[in-house]
Design an enzyme around this catalytic site. Sequence first.
Site, PDB file in Angstrom:
ATOM      1  N   CYS A   1       0.838  -1.202   0.000  1.00 15.90           N
ATOM      2  CA  CYS A   1       0.000   0.000   0.000  1.00 15.90           C
ATOM      3  C   CYS A   1       0.870   1.248   0.000  1.00 15.90           C
ATOM      4  O   CYS A   1       0.382   2.337  -0.228  1.00 15.90           O
ATOM      5  CB  CYS A   1      -0.913   0.000   1.208  1.00 15.90           C
ATOM      6  SG  CYS A   1       0.000   0.138   2.719  1.00 15.90           S
TER       7      CYS A   1
ATOM      8  N   GLU B   1      -6.341   1.643  -8.299  1.00 12.12           N
ATOM      9  CA  GLU B   1      -5.155   0.970  -7.775  1.00 12.12           C
ATOM     10  C   GLU B   1      -4.925  -0.323  -8.569  1.00 12.12           C
ATOM     11  O   GLU B   1      -5.842  -1.144  -8.680  1.00 12.12           O
ATOM     12  CB  GLU B   1      -5.405   0.640  -6.292  1.00 12.12           C
ATOM     13  CG  GLU B   1      -4.244  -0.030  -5.605  1.00 12.12           C
ATOM     14  CD  GLU B   1      -4.556  -0.384  -4.151  1.00 12.12           C
ATOM     15  OE1 GLU B   1      -5.694  -0.823  -3.862  1.00 12.12           O
ATOM     16  OE2 GLU B   1      -3.660  -0.240  -3.311  1.00 12.12           O
TER      17      GLU B   1
HETATM   18  P1  NAD Z   1      -9.226  -6.992   0.678  1.00 17.05           P
HETATM   19  O1  NAD Z   1     -10.019  -5.758   0.905  1.00 17.05           O
HETATM   20  O2  NAD Z   1      -9.638  -7.907  -0.421  1.00 17.05           O
HETATM   21  O3  NAD Z   1      -9.235  -7.904   2.006  1.00 17.05           O
HETATM   22  C1  NAD Z   1      -8.960  -7.362   3.279  1.00 17.05           C
HETATM   23  C2  NAD Z   1      -9.725  -8.159   4.324  1.00 17.05           C
HETATM   24  O4  NAD Z   1     -11.133  -8.018   4.087  1.00 17.05           O
HETATM   25  C3  NAD Z   1      -9.424  -9.661   4.280  1.00 17.05           C
HETATM   26  O5  NAD Z   1      -9.324 -10.146   5.588  1.00 17.05           O
HETATM   27  C4  NAD Z   1     -10.627 -10.236   3.549  1.00 17.05           C
HETATM   28  O6  NAD Z   1     -10.938 -11.542   3.941  1.00 17.05           O
HETATM   29  C5  NAD Z   1     -11.754  -9.297   3.916  1.00 17.05           C
HETATM   30  N1  NAD Z   1     -12.778  -9.177   2.866  1.00 17.05           N
HETATM   31  C6  NAD Z   1     -12.598  -9.341   1.524  1.00 17.05           C
HETATM   32  N2  NAD Z   1     -13.763  -9.160   0.870  1.00 17.05           N
HETATM   33  C7  NAD Z   1     -14.690  -8.874   1.817  1.00 17.05           C
HETATM   34  C8  NAD Z   1     -16.091  -8.565   1.766  1.00 17.05           C
HETATM   35  N3  NAD Z   1     -16.764  -8.532   0.607  1.00 17.05           N
HETATM   36  N4  NAD Z   1     -16.727  -8.307   2.920  1.00 17.05           N
HETATM   37  C9  NAD Z   1     -16.059  -8.340   4.091  1.00 17.05           C
HETATM   38  N5  NAD Z   1     -14.744  -8.623   4.198  1.00 17.05           N
HETATM   39  C10 NAD Z   1     -14.063  -8.885   3.077  1.00 17.05           C
HETATM   40  O7  NAD Z   1      -7.706  -6.553   0.530  1.00 17.05           O
HETATM   41  P2  NAD Z   1      -6.464  -7.438   0.110  1.00 17.05           P
HETATM   42  O8  NAD Z   1      -6.569  -7.751  -1.341  1.00 17.05           O
HETATM   43  O9  NAD Z   1      -6.273  -8.546   1.072  1.00 17.05           O
HETATM   44  O10 NAD Z   1      -5.278  -6.395   0.367  1.00 17.05           O
HETATM   45  C11 NAD Z   1      -4.857  -5.454  -0.580  1.00 17.05           C
HETATM   46  C12 NAD Z   1      -5.503  -4.109  -0.344  1.00 17.05           C
HETATM   47  O11 NAD Z   1      -5.187  -3.635   0.959  1.00 17.05           O
HETATM   48  C13 NAD Z   1      -4.974  -3.041  -1.292  1.00 17.05           C
HETATM   49  O12 NAD Z   1      -6.045  -2.222  -1.684  1.00 17.05           O
HETATM   50  C14 NAD Z   1      -3.988  -2.264  -0.443  1.00 17.05           C
HETATM   51  O13 NAD Z   1      -3.746  -0.933  -0.855  1.00 17.05           O
HETATM   52  C15 NAD Z   1      -4.677  -2.304   0.870  1.00 17.05           C
HETATM   53  N6  NAD Z   1      -3.756  -2.045   1.968  1.00 17.05           N
HETATM   54  C16 NAD Z   1      -3.865  -0.852   2.610  1.00 17.05           C
HETATM   55  C17 NAD Z   1      -3.003  -0.545   3.648  1.00 17.05           C
HETATM   56  C18 NAD Z   1      -3.136   0.751   4.381  1.00 17.05           C
HETATM   57  O14 NAD Z   1      -2.633   0.837   5.488  1.00 17.05           O
HETATM   58  N7  NAD Z   1      -3.794   1.753   3.839  1.00 17.05           N
HETATM   59  C19 NAD Z   1      -2.022  -1.471   4.020  1.00 17.05           C
HETATM   60  C20 NAD Z   1      -1.947  -2.683   3.340  1.00 17.05           C
HETATM   61  C21 NAD Z   1      -2.833  -2.961   2.313  1.00 17.05           C
END
Ligand code: NAD
Length: 499
Positions: free
Chosen positions: A282, A384
Site C-alpha cells: 500500500c 489501484e
Molecule cells: P481486501 O479488501 O480484499 O481484504 C482485506 C480483508 O477483508 C481480508 O481479511 C478479507 O478476507 C476481507 N474481505 C474481503 N472481501 C470482503 C467482503 N466482501 N466483505 C467483508 N470482508 C471482506 O484486501 P487485500 O486484497 O487482502 O489487500 C490489498 C488491499 O489492501 C490493497 O487495496 C492495499 O492498498 C490495501 N492495503 C492498505 C493498507 C493501508 O494501510 N492503507 C495497508 C496494506 C494494504
Amino acid sequence: MAREIHHFINGKAFEGSSGRWGDVFDPNTGEVQARVQFATEAEVAKAVAIAEAAQPAWAAVNPQRRARVMFKFKQLLEENMDELARMLASEHGKVVADAKGDVQRGLEVIEFACGIPHLLKGDYTEGAGPGIDVYSMRQPLGVVAGITPFNFPAMIPMWMFGVAIACGNAFILKPSEKDPSVPVRLAELMLEAGLPEGILNVVHGDKVAVDAILTHPDIKAVSFVGSSDIAQHVYSTGTAHGKRVQAMGGAKNHGIILPDADMDQVVKDLVGSAYGSAGERCMALPVAVPVGDDTAEKLIDKLMPEIEKLKPGHSTDPDAAYGPVVTAAHKAKIEQYIQMGVEEGAKLLVDGRGFELQGHEKGFFIGPSLFDRVTPQMRTYQEEIFGPVLQIVRARDLEEAARLPSEHQYGNGVAIFTRNGLAAREFAAKVNVGMVGINVPIPVPVAYHTFGGWKRSAFGDTNQHGPEGVKFFTKIKTVTQRWPTGEVADQAFVIPTMQ
Ligand code: NAD
C-alpha cells in the site's frame, strides 16, 4: 489431501464445522498447498465469548507484567525469524528477505508495545479546586478485533494486536484467507511468550466472518486494513453497530521528481518502490511524476536499463528482485489493467505480460511494466493496480505535479525528490495526503509514530500503531475526587465552575 489450517481459539487449534474452505496457494508453483477453514457466525461468537471471559483477568495483570510478555514475544520472533519468513513467502510470494522485513516491521511495533507502562500513564492535577484533585486513566475496551489484508500477513496483525493486547484487551484476529499460516503461528508464539489462553484468537474466513465481527455486540472496536470499498463497508457497518472503527483502504502513491533531483538515486528508489514485492504494497510508488519534459526524458533513459535488469524469481531465490503475485486471479487483474492502459492511449514502454519463470511456468509471475504518457483522465491512473506496473504522468511544473496526489481519490503516501529544501517543505505542508517522503520513496513511519492515509485511503479518525494505536484501543476515564474534611459544604443547584 491438502494440509488444513484451522482457527486458533482459547490457545489451541479449533476445528470448525462450516464445511466452507478457501484454497491457499503456493504462488511460486500455482499449486494449492493448503486449505483454510471459513468460520460461521456462531464460531466467531464462540471466539468472542472465550475472549470476553479471559479479558478481565488480563486487564488486571499490571502493565509491567503485560510488557514482559511483549519482551518475550519479541525474542521469540527473532528466534523464529527464518521459519516465519519462509512460511510467509511460501503463501504470499514475496521474496524471503522482504518477508523478514514484514516480520521485522511488526516486531518494531511489539518493541513499542514493550513501553506500555509508560504509555498508559494518565494525567493528574492536584488542587483543581479546593481539596479537589483530578486524574485520568486509560482503560482497555474489552474484546476488540482486527481484520487484515494479504499483503503484510505479519506486520499488519502486529500493528493491531501488539498494541491492543498490551493495553489489556482481548483480541479476535481475522487474517486474510490468502496467507493465513503466519497469523496463526504468531498467536502460538504469543502463547509461548506467556499470554493467557483466550486473549489472542484467530478466526479465518470471508465476508461471513467479517460481518459477524462487525455486528457482534460484545466487540468494542474493529481495526481494518484492506481495499477501500471493503474498508468503507467495515467502517459504516461497524460504526452503525456502535463500535469504534479505523479502516485503512487502498492507495495510489505518487513520486514527484523535480529537475534538480539526484536522478541516479531517484531511479534506484523508484525501481525498488514500484516493483519490490511485485508492487503489492500500500506504500508502493506506482506513479512517477517528472516535472518538465527534460526530466521525463532523463528519467526514462536511466529507468529503462534498470527495469530490463530486473528479474522476478522464486521467493527463495536470493537473486530475485521480487516474487510472484498472490493468486492467479490477481495476476489476471493486473494484466487486464495493462491492456486497459494500452487501450486508453498510454505508451507501454515495457510490457511485463507473458513472463514465465523457467521450471515454474504455472507460478503467478508477472514481469515489470512501464507506461509513459499516462493522464489523470485514465482509469488505469485513477484506480489501484497493486502490481509491478509503474506509470509516468508528466507535469509542466511543480504546481501541476502537486495537484495530482492532492486531487487523487487516494491519499496514503507521496514522495518528492529534490535538492530544494524550501520547495519540499512547502509541498509537505500543503499536499492533501497522509504520509510524505522527502527523498524517501516509501515513507512508512517508524513504529512509535503512526501510520495512516487520507481520503479513501482511511476511514475513521485514528491512525495505526504508535500513540494513536494506544488511543484507539483504550478509553479514557477522568476522576474528580474530594476527601471529606469534616466541614460540610452547602448544597449546590448550579453547575460548579472555576470562577
Ligand atoms: P481486501 O479488501 O480484499 O481484504 C482485506 C480483508 O477483508 C481480508 O481479511 C478479507 O478476507 C476481507 N474481505 C474481503 N472481501 C470482503 C467482503 N466482501 N466483505 C467483508 N470482508 C471482506 O484486501 P487485500 O486484497 O487482502 O489487500 C490489498 C488491499 O489492501 C490493497 O487495496 C492495499 O492498498 C490495501 N492495503 C492498505 C493498507 C493501508 O494501510 N492503507 C495497508 C496494506 C494494504
